[in-house]
Each structure stands twice: as C-alpha cells, then as structure tokens.
Design a protein around this motif. Structure first.
Motif, PDB file in Angstrom:
ATOM      1  N   ASN A 251       0.702   0.149  15.469  1.00 59.39           N
ATOM      2  CA  ASN A 251       0.663   0.376  14.025  1.00 59.39           C
ATOM      3  C   ASN A 251       0.108   1.753  13.653  1.00 59.39           C
ATOM      4  O   ASN A 251       0.603   2.396  12.741  1.00 59.39           O
ATOM      5  N   ILE A 252      -0.915   2.197  14.364  1.00 54.56           N
ATOM      6  CA  ILE A 252      -1.512   3.499  14.047  1.00 54.56           C
ATOM      7  C   ILE A 252      -1.061   4.537  15.088  1.00 54.56           C
ATOM      8  O   ILE A 252      -0.688   5.664  14.748  1.00 54.56           O
TER       9      ILE A 252
ATOM     10  N   ARG B 293       3.994   5.616  -2.424  1.00 48.90           N
ATOM     11  CA  ARG B 293       4.314   6.945  -1.868  1.00 48.90           C
ATOM     12  C   ARG B 293       5.830   7.133  -1.766  1.00 48.90           C
ATOM     13  O   ARG B 293       6.343   8.239  -1.909  1.00 48.90           O
TER      14      ARG B 293
ATOM     15  N   TYR C 257      -8.586   9.571  16.904  1.00 43.54           N
ATOM     16  CA  TYR C 257      -8.151   9.253  15.545  1.00 43.54           C
ATOM     17  C   TYR C 257      -8.841   7.967  15.123  1.00 43.54           C
ATOM     18  O   TYR C 257      -8.520   6.888  15.616  1.00 43.54           O
TER      19      TYR C 257
ATOM     20  N   HIS D 281       2.411   7.085  15.409  1.00 47.58           N
ATOM     21  CA  HIS D 281       2.532   8.432  14.837  1.00 47.58           C
ATOM     22  C   HIS D 281       2.237   9.504  15.883  1.00 47.58           C
ATOM     23  O   HIS D 281       2.900  10.529  15.956  1.00 47.58           O
ATOM     24  N   PHE D 282       1.161   9.240  16.636  1.00 49.25           N
ATOM     25  CA  PHE D 282       0.661  10.268  17.550  1.00 49.25           C
ATOM     26  C   PHE D 282       1.469  10.301  18.836  1.00 49.25           C
ATOM     27  O   PHE D 282       1.698  11.361  19.406  1.00 49.25           O
TER      28      PHE D 282
ATOM     29  N   ARG E 148     -11.166   0.534   8.916  1.00 47.34           N
ATOM     30  CA  ARG E 148     -10.598  -0.514   8.073  1.00 47.34           C
ATOM     31  C   ARG E 148     -11.614  -1.652   7.962  1.00 47.34           C
ATOM     32  O   ARG E 148     -12.299  -1.963   8.933  1.00 47.34           O
TER      33      ARG E 148
ATOM     34  N   TYR F 152       0.813  -1.218   0.000  1.00 50.15           N
ATOM     35  CA  TYR F 152       0.000   0.000   0.000  1.00 50.15           C
ATOM     36  C   TYR F 152       0.849   1.272   0.000  1.00 50.15           C
ATOM     37  O   TYR F 152       0.575   2.215  -0.740  1.00 50.15           O
TER      38      TYR F 152
ATOM     39  N   PHE G  98      -1.616  15.181   4.541  1.00 49.46           N
ATOM     40  CA  PHE G  98      -0.890  13.966   4.921  1.00 49.46           C
ATOM     41  C   PHE G  98      -0.129  13.347   3.750  1.00 49.46           C
ATOM     42  O   PHE G  98       0.944  12.801   3.936  1.00 49.46           O
TER      43      PHE G  98
ATOM     44  N   LYS H 286      -1.432  -6.951   9.510  1.00 49.74           N
ATOM     45  CA  LYS H 286      -1.723  -5.774  10.350  1.00 49.74           C
ATOM     46  C   LYS H 286      -2.601  -6.132  11.546  1.00 49.74           C
ATOM     47  O   LYS H 286      -2.568  -5.469  12.582  1.00 49.74           O
TER      48      LYS H 286
ATOM     49  N   ARG I  66     -10.449  12.730  12.472  1.00 48.23           N
ATOM     50  CA  ARG I  66      -9.204  13.084  13.154  1.00 48.23           C
ATOM     51  C   ARG I  66      -9.453  14.346  13.964  1.00 48.23           C
ATOM     52  O   ARG I  66      -9.844  15.367  13.398  1.00 48.23           O
TER      53      ARG I  66
ATOM     54  N   TRP J 125     -10.637  -7.117   5.945  1.00 49.56           N
ATOM     55  CA  TRP J 125      -9.337  -7.579   5.451  1.00 49.56           C
ATOM     56  C   TRP J 125      -8.226  -7.323   6.458  1.00 49.56           C
ATOM     57  O   TRP J 125      -7.262  -8.094   6.554  1.00 49.56           O
ATOM     58  N   TYR J 126      -8.368  -6.194   7.180  1.00 49.86           N
ATOM     59  CA  TYR J 126      -7.290  -5.774   8.084  1.00 49.86           C
ATOM     60  C   TYR J 126      -6.964  -6.886   9.086  1.00 49.86           C
ATOM     61  O   TYR J 126      -5.802  -7.181   9.357  1.00 49.86           O
TER      62      TYR J 126
ATOM     63  N   LYS K 103       7.566   3.569   9.610  1.00 45.95           N
ATOM     64  CA  LYS K 103       7.207   3.441  11.020  1.00 45.95           C
ATOM     65  C   LYS K 103       6.451   2.155  11.239  1.00 45.95           C
ATOM     66  O   LYS K 103       5.881   1.672  10.251  1.00 45.95           O
TER      67      LYS K 103
ATOM     68  N   THR L  22      -9.777   5.702  11.865  1.00 47.17           N
ATOM     69  CA  THR L  22      -9.526   5.480  10.448  1.00 47.17           C
ATOM     70  C   THR L  22     -10.026   4.066  10.143  1.00 47.17           C
ATOM     71  O   THR L  22      -9.411   3.084  10.514  1.00 47.17           O
TER      72      THR L  22
HETATM   73  N1  HP7 Z   1      -5.842   1.777   2.947  1.00 47.09           N
HETATM   74  C1  HP7 Z   1      -5.602   0.709   2.139  1.00 47.09           C
HETATM   75  O1  HP7 Z   1      -6.202   0.566   1.074  1.00 47.09           O
HETATM   76  N2  HP7 Z   1      -4.670  -0.202   2.529  1.00 47.09           N
HETATM   77  C2  HP7 Z   1      -3.975  -0.075   3.668  1.00 47.09           C
HETATM   78  O2  HP7 Z   1      -3.123  -0.941   3.947  1.00 47.09           O
HETATM   79  C3  HP7 Z   1      -4.205   1.038   4.499  1.00 47.09           C
HETATM   80  C4  HP7 Z   1      -5.152   1.964   4.091  1.00 47.09           C
HETATM   81  P1  HP7 Z   1      -5.570   6.470   5.821  1.00 47.09           P
HETATM   82  P2  HP7 Z   1      -2.722   6.246   5.983  1.00 47.09           P
HETATM   83  O3  HP7 Z   1      -3.700   0.972   8.012  1.00 47.09           O
HETATM   84  O4  HP7 Z   1      -1.685   0.206   8.238  1.00 47.09           O
HETATM   85  C5  HP7 Z   1      -2.495   4.872   8.205  1.00 47.09           C
HETATM   86  O5  HP7 Z   1      -6.221   6.207   7.126  1.00 47.09           O
HETATM   87  O6  HP7 Z   1      -2.708   7.535   6.757  1.00 47.09           O
HETATM   88  C6  HP7 Z   1      -6.857   2.783   2.518  1.00 47.09           C
HETATM   89  C7  HP7 Z   1      -1.352   5.113   9.163  1.00 47.09           C
HETATM   90  N3  HP7 Z   1      -0.833   6.467   8.971  1.00 47.09           N
HETATM   91  O7  HP7 Z   1      -5.391   7.867   5.378  1.00 47.09           O
HETATM   92  O8  HP7 Z   1      -2.064   6.224   4.663  1.00 47.09           O
HETATM   93  C8  HP7 Z   1      -7.811   3.152   3.607  1.00 47.09           C
HETATM   94  O9  HP7 Z   1      -8.844   2.221   3.806  1.00 47.09           O
HETATM   95  C9  HP7 Z   1      -0.248   4.115   8.912  1.00 47.09           C
HETATM   96  O10 HP7 Z   1       0.808   4.329   9.815  1.00 47.09           O
HETATM   97  O11 HP7 Z   1      -4.174   5.693   5.853  1.00 47.09           O
HETATM   98  O12 HP7 Z   1      -2.020   5.111   6.889  1.00 47.09           O
HETATM   99  C10 HP7 Z   1      -8.308   4.492   3.133  1.00 47.09           C
HETATM  100  O13 HP7 Z   1      -9.282   4.303   2.134  1.00 47.09           O
HETATM  101  C11 HP7 Z   1      -0.788   2.697   9.046  1.00 47.09           C
HETATM  102  O14 HP7 Z   1       0.256   1.779   8.792  1.00 47.09           O
HETATM  103  C12 HP7 Z   1      -7.077   5.078   2.474  1.00 47.09           C
HETATM  104  O15 HP7 Z   1      -6.205   3.979   2.209  1.00 47.09           O
HETATM  105  C13 HP7 Z   1      -1.914   2.515   8.012  1.00 47.09           C
HETATM  106  O16 HP7 Z   1      -2.924   3.511   8.293  1.00 47.09           O
HETATM  107  C14 HP7 Z   1      -6.388   6.100   3.333  1.00 47.09           C
HETATM  108  O17 HP7 Z   1      -6.302   5.639   4.694  1.00 47.09           O
HETATM  109  C15 HP7 Z   1      -2.497   1.124   8.103  1.00 47.09           C
HETATM  110  C16 HP7 Z   1      -1.328   7.491   9.643  1.00 47.09           C
HETATM  111  O18 HP7 Z   1      -2.244   7.375  10.404  1.00 47.09           O
HETATM  112  C17 HP7 Z   1      -0.687   8.810   9.409  1.00 47.09           C
END
Ligand code: HP7
Ligand code: NAD
Length: 312
Positions: free
Chosen positions: A183-184, A16, A158, A187-188, A162, A12, A262, A171, A247, A165-166, A101, A160
């Motif tokens: 894992n998440i 970048r 925070y 950062h913070f 998932r 993933y 970001f 992960k 966030r 699959w996660y 990280k 985010t």
């Molecule tokens: N996404 C995927 O498709 N695959 C992945 O493996 C992860 C995301 P954001 P980032 O989940 O492991 C954050 O939440 O900021 C999709 C952590 N970073 O913006 O890029 C997702 O479903 C990182 O340290 O993800 O990554 C969204 O649709 C951590 O390892 C989209 O991508 C990673 O999650 C964007 O998802 C993880 C920070 O929080 C700064």
C-alpha cells in the motif's frame, strides 16, 4: 474536454482526483461510492450525479452512452483489492481508465486486464505520481547520463504515521490492501526500479502490520529500505517538534530532497495521461511483481545489509 465518472468518491484521495479533473478542464458527470459522505463534490462538481448502488450507477453510465455525454474516462479511487473489477467495468462501458496505485495486488491480474483492454480497445492508466516528481525526474536523468557500470548506494526511509483507525480499516487488512509494503511501498519500489533498473536480488528483513524493511540489488543500485506507519519509529528530532512524517532518500550518503511537492502530482498525472503519455499496464508490472514477491517472502530478521532504522 473529456467526460469522467469516478468510483470511490467518498474516500480520502477522491478530492485530489476531483481537483485534478477540474484543473485539467474536464467534467465529472457521475460518481459512485457505497458510502454517501460526498459533500466534497460541491467544491468541484455539484452538478455530477451520485450513486450509492453499483447497479444504478451502471444503468446511468450505460444510459449516457446513448446520448452525447458518453463517459470517456472512469477514475478509480476504491480499495486496492477492488481495482481490477472496477477497471473491467470502465473498459466494458467503453471508457479509458485512470486507476490509483497499486493497480492490482497480483501480477496475474495485470495479464488478465491486458486481454480486457484488447477486447474493448481502451486503455488503463495507473497513477504512478513519483515518476512525475521533479526531484525524481532529475535523479533519473542524472543516472541515465552517468556511467552504466556505476552501482549507487541508496538508503530510503519513509515513515508516515497512521492512527489506530488504519488497522481497523481495509488498509490494515492484507487481503484488501496488500499490507504496508504494497500500500505504501509500491510508490518507492516503482520509483527505484524506474530510475535504477530491474530487481536482481530482493531480501525482506521485516514485514509486520506497521513496518517493513528490506534490501534490493537493482541493475544500478544497492538499496536498503525502511517503511513504517508507527509514530514511535520516527527519529527523536521529528517527534520533538511534533512531526508525524519522515521521508529520507540518500544516494552515496547525500540527501535527495523529495519531501515537498506531493500534493500537485495528481493534477500533473492527469495532464500527462490526457497528453497521451500515461503509464499503462506494462509500466505497472515491475512494482506489482515486487510487492507480490515481498508479500510471499519470509522475513529473514535483521541479518545482512539492513537499513539502520530497521533496528529501531
Ligand atoms: N490521511 C488520512 O486522513 N486518511 C488516509 O486514508 C491517509 C492519510 P500522507 P499520502 O495511508 O493509504 C500515502 O502520508 O501521501 C492523512 C501514500 N502515498 O502525506 O496522501 C494522514 O494521516 C498512499 O499511497 O499521505 O498517501 C496525514 O495527516 C497510501 O495509500 C495526511 O493525510 C496512503 O498514504 C497526509 O498523509 C494511505 C504516498 O506515500 C505518496
Ligand atoms: P478510502 O478508504 O478513504 O476511500 C475508499 C473509498 O472507496 C471509500 O469511500 C469507500 O466507501 C469506497 N468503496 C469501498 N468499497 C467500494 C465499492 N465496492 N464500490 C464503490 N466504492 C467503494 O481510501 P483512499 O485512501 O481514498 O484510497 C483509495 C485508493 O487510492 C486506494 O487504491 C489507495 O491505495 C489509493 N491512494 C493513493 C494515494 C496516492 O498517493 N497516490 C494516496 C491515498 C490513497
């Protein structure tokens, strides 16, 4: 112009790194991943060699050493529990290393890496991109310019989301990723200790497969934090508009906007490293110590000063 090799090219985050490499005017000579879905390389470095076996990758990199195409940097985008091994590979082939990280899962892994750094005279840099986020840089400046005696009240949430699959991937396996706080959260925890100083007290209220919450006393802050990857924990207003992330960082009840910006931070991180300013092993240590402590602490449940969102 520096020559790079990259480990974990099919994942993933790898694109970048490829973009950051391109943006900073460098070249990717070789990439390695066990999985061969790496067509994305065509968008950045179609000329780079690609390997799905470590031994062939190793042989190729060693061969390059005897040409004018020595690898200067190895970038690491592999799963967290493999970082220290892949870092050692990079140092051994005579390259500096840029690693994602969390740098490693345990503080003692950093101590071991310091010795390998010395043996080879090369450096390890960690991607700690929030330290380069303009809002966080401004916040740090503000705290440095304020009274050293002031203790700030901070709330961090925070979320985010998932999908399922996660949990089926590395992960979701604590032995491979360290769990959600590692894992998440890393950062913070890095960003907060960078801005507000070292941890004096660390309490964990909740730590499950999909969320974690706790409380820190730092030198200059009291922090209530909540992290989640479960979509159900999003605020109703976010769910109503179909959002999947939330966030929020507040200081003394006032929001500090840091949601945007970001995606460019990897390029910024590469610029920073290539300018000779990268974050090294010592800088990674505080947050790795924190995540290791959190992983081994027993969650207290919702007692004391907990983040309101932790109550669900
Ligand atoms: N996404 C995927 O498709 N695959 C992945 O493996 C992860 C995301 P954001 P980032 O989940 O492991 C954050 O939440 O900021 C999709 C952590 N970073 O913006 O890029 C997702 O479903 C990182 O340290 O993800 O990554 C969204 O649709 C951590 O390892 C989209 O991508 C990673 O999650 C964007 O998802 C993880 C920070 O929080 C700064
Ligand atoms: P991912 O699972 O999508 O990618 C990992 C890649 O490593 C996969 O392509 C996999 O095949 C490969 N891999 C697994 N074992 C390997 C081995 N032994 N040798 C070579 N390759 C191997 O994961 P990801 O989300 O890309 O995460 C990679 C790293 O980046 C992790 O350390 C993660 O914590 C970090 N990350 C950081 C951020 C950030 O915001 N800085 C965001 C996402 C991921």
């Amino acid at each position: 112009m520096k020559n790079f090799a990259l480990i974990g090219a099919a994942g993933y985050i790898a694109p970048r790194h490829m973009k950051a490499l391109k943006d900073t005017g460098n070249v990717l000579l070789a990439a390695y991943d066990k999985f061969d879905s790496v067509g994305v390389m065509d968008s950045y470095y179609p000329e780079a060699d690609f390997f799905t076996e470590f031994e062939r990758f190793d042989r190729h990199v060693e061969k390059l050493k005897r040409t004018d195409k020595t690898i200067d940097f190895v970038s690491i985008c592999s799963p967290n529990y493999l970082h220290d091994s892949h870092i050692r590979f990079g140092l051994r082939v005579g390259a500096d290393v840029i690693c994602e990280k969390p740098l490693v899962l345990n503080p003692w892994n950093i101590e071991a890496l310091k010795e390998v750094e010395c043996e080879h005279g090369k450096k390890v840099f960690n991607i700690l991109q929030l330290r380069l986020h303009p809002s966080i840089v401004a916040l740090k400046k503000r705290i440095e310019e304020g009274s050293k005696d002031k203790i700030y009240d901070i709330d961090l949430a925070y979320i985010t989301s998932r999908g399922h699959w996660y949990y089926a991937s590395w992960k979701g396996d604590e032995s491979k990723s360290g769990g959600i706080a590692t894992n998440i959260g890393v950062h913070f925890f890095d960003m907060l200790t960078w801005v507000f100083g070292a941890v004096k007290k660390n309490v964990v209220h909740i730590h499950t497969h999909d969320r974690a919450a706790g409380y820190f006393e730092l030198e200059q802050a009291r922090v209530r934090w909540f992290l989640s990857i479960n979509v159900d924990t999003l605020p109703e207003s976010v769910k109503a508009r179909g959002g999947r992330t939330y966030r929020s960082l507040t200081m003394e009840g006032t929001e500090i906007e840091f949601s945007d910006g970001f995606t460019e931070l990897h390029t910024h991180s590469y610029q920073h490293i290539l300018n000779g300013q990268g974050f090294g092993l010592d800088e990674a240590m505080p947050s790795i110590q924190i995540v290791n402590d959190i992983r081994h602490m027993k969650a207290s449940g919702l007692v004391g000063d907990y983040h309101p969102m932790a109550a669900g």
